[in-house]
Design an enzyme around this catalytic site. Structure first.
Site, PDB file in Angstrom:
ATOM      1  N   HIS A 109       0.819  -1.218   0.000  1.00 17.85           N
ATOM      2  CA  HIS A 109       0.000   0.000   0.000  1.00 17.85           C
ATOM      3  C   HIS A 109       0.855   1.273   0.000  1.00 17.85           C
ATOM      4  O   HIS A 109       0.300   2.374  -0.092  1.00 17.85           O
ATOM      5  CB  HIS A 109      -0.930   0.033   1.214  1.00 17.85           C
ATOM      6  CG  HIS A 109      -1.954  -1.047   1.229  1.00 17.85           C
ATOM      7  ND1 HIS A 109      -2.829  -1.261   0.183  1.00 17.85           N
ATOM      8  CD2 HIS A 109      -2.252  -1.992   2.169  1.00 17.85           C
ATOM      9  CE1 HIS A 109      -3.619  -2.287   0.477  1.00 17.85           C
ATOM     10  NE2 HIS A 109      -3.286  -2.744   1.673  1.00 17.85           N
ATOM     11  N   ASP A 120      -3.058 -10.599  -2.255  1.00 16.78           N
ATOM     12  CA  ASP A 120      -3.594 -10.103  -0.992  1.00 16.78           C
ATOM     13  C   ASP A 120      -5.079  -9.765  -1.156  1.00 16.78           C
ATOM     14  O   ASP A 120      -5.541  -9.436  -2.254  1.00 16.78           O
ATOM     15  CB  ASP A 120      -2.814  -8.850  -0.575  1.00 16.78           C
ATOM     16  CG  ASP A 120      -3.074  -8.410   0.844  1.00 16.78           C
ATOM     17  OD1 ASP A 120      -2.266  -8.743   1.714  1.00 16.78           O
ATOM     18  OD2 ASP A 120      -4.089  -7.708   1.079  1.00 16.78           O
ATOM     19  N   HIS A 127      -6.536  -7.140  -0.131  1.00 15.87           N
ATOM     20  CA  HIS A 127      -6.648  -5.725  -0.456  1.00 15.87           C
ATOM     21  C   HIS A 127      -5.785  -5.390  -1.672  1.00 15.87           C
ATOM     22  O   HIS A 127      -4.686  -5.918  -1.831  1.00 15.87           O
ATOM     23  CB  HIS A 127      -6.207  -4.860   0.728  1.00 15.87           C
ATOM     24  CG  HIS A 127      -6.958  -5.126   1.987  1.00 15.87           C
ATOM     25  ND1 HIS A 127      -6.520  -6.028   2.943  1.00 15.87           N
ATOM     26  CD2 HIS A 127      -8.132  -4.619   2.447  1.00 15.87           C
ATOM     27  CE1 HIS A 127      -7.390  -6.060   3.947  1.00 15.87           C
ATOM     28  NE2 HIS A 127      -8.380  -5.220   3.667  1.00 15.87           N
ATOM     29  N   ASP A 169      -4.712 -12.948   3.715  1.00 16.74           N
ATOM     30  CA  ASP A 169      -5.937 -12.431   4.338  1.00 16.74           C
ATOM     31  C   ASP A 169      -7.171 -12.713   3.492  1.00 16.74           C
ATOM     32  O   ASP A 169      -8.272 -12.234   3.812  1.00 16.74           O
ATOM     33  CB  ASP A 169      -5.821 -10.941   4.653  1.00 16.74           C
ATOM     34  CG  ASP A 169      -5.191 -10.123   3.546  1.00 16.74           C
ATOM     35  OD1 ASP A 169      -4.832 -10.700   2.491  1.00 16.74           O
ATOM     36  OD2 ASP A 169      -5.040  -8.905   3.714  1.00 16.74           O
TER      37      ASP A 169
END
Length: 342
Positions: free
Chosen positions: A160, A196, A198, A285
């Site tokens: 990120h 991931d 996200h 995740d």
């Protein structure tokens, strides 16, 4: 497969993550890395080694020097003003009122270089982020020197983080730093595959206009999930990079059947691109028990991910990203890596 790990990460643990209007200790905790390491050791996946120090040069090849200087020095500046608690941004620049001038005041800089209130700066944040990048670079060096694969147990994660901003628990973009280092060594094409939950908005942002680094991501639809502002299917790259950015945003509640179809499409796109190296942003995740996820993969599904990645037949650097179901994170990471190893 060699495992690169540094215990410097333990110095970083944010106690002031803002969730639903209340502050709490971060989900991105030291226990995550410790459980992964313990599981990999217990299952004899491979030798655990410490990172080498490649200095700041690979970091500033990806991140703006002024941003790196801010992250390095922010805690000392913060405490010199009499503060002792975690540092979170006080303000952020409004879209309609940014004049392009980089600020100099500490509070203004923190808002300038941040995207959220999930990513505090603590006493150990810079040291942990710096060592996390060195962990990734050491794994990259192993693969550049001929290893088929290596695993970088990075903490904090990185996908990120953009060239000049932190966010989503990330300060330095380990996958991007590795990709840039591979290019500097002469590799013509690199693929970063991000699995991931996200979207890796920072990674996309860094390489969006470049054809030499393909970015491919499967993730929760940003119309309702963090990081919200990037990760849509129509974001395909720009300029020379057009066509080299592939996003597969997915709805809530997907299981292996629904997740594996775009994963197969992503793998086929990677084969079509023909990279010299694969950098895998490994978030687990997507697991059904993860507190920050709505997906429903089960532990055995991560073996299938590793098996499919193996069939890509590319030298691969695994970079640890997310995964917050602490009790299961070690097993899920091991399942990917052990299946890849066969």
């Amino acid at each position: 497969m060699q495992i690169v790990y540094s215990n410097t990460h333990k110095a970083h643990f944010g106690q002031s993550e803002l969730v639903d209007g209340a502050f709490q200790p971060s989900f991105e905790c030291p226990e995550r890395a410790e459980i992964i390491l313990s599981t990999l050791r217990d299952n004899a996946l491979g030798k655990v080694i410490s990172p080498k120090d490649f200095g700041l040069a690979p970091i500033v090849s990806v991140h703006q020097p002024s941003y790196v200087d801010f992250i390095r020095g922010a805690w000392n500046r913060w405490t010199s003003e009499g503060n002792s608690f975690d540092m979170l941004p006080l303000v952020t620049p409004g879209r309609s009122r940014v004049n392009g001038r980089e600020p100099t005041a500490l509070a203004a800089q923190h808002g300038w270089f941040s995207t959220d209130m999930l990513t505090p700066i603590t006493n150990g944040s810079w040291d942990a982020a710096y060592q996390s990048a060195q962990v990734a670079l050491t794994a990259q060096k192993l693969v550049s020197n001929g290893d088929r694969a290596a695993y970088a147990l990075c903490r904090p994660p990185g996908h990120h983080a953009g060239s000049a901003y932190s966010g989503g628990f990330c300060y330095l973009n380990n996958a991007a730093i590795v990709a840039e280092a591979l290019r500097a060594l002469g590799a013509n094409r690199i693929t970063i595959l991000d699995v991931d939950y996200h979207h890796g908005n920072g990674t996309q942002d860094i390489f969006y206009e470049r054809p030499d680094v393909q970015f491919v991501s499967l993730h929760a639809d940003p119309s309702w999930e963090f990081p919200f502002y990037l990760g849509f299917a129509d974001e395909k790259g720009a300029g020379p990079g057009e066509g080299y950015n592939l996003n597969y945003p997915l709805p809530r509640g997907v299981d292996w059947t629904a997740w594996s179809e775009p994963f197969e499409a992503a793998c086929n796109a990677i084969d079509g691109y023909g990279p010299d190296f694969l950098v895998l942003s490994l978030g687990v995740d997507t697991f059904g028990g993860d507190p920050l996820s709505s997906f429903r993969l089960v532990s055995d599904d991560f073996k299938k991910i590793g098996e499919r990645l193996k069939r890509l037949r590319r030298p691969t650097i695994f970079i640890q990203e997310g995964g917050y179901a602490v009790g299961d994170i070690g097993k899920n990471v091991f399942n990917v890596l052990s299946a890849f190893e066969g």
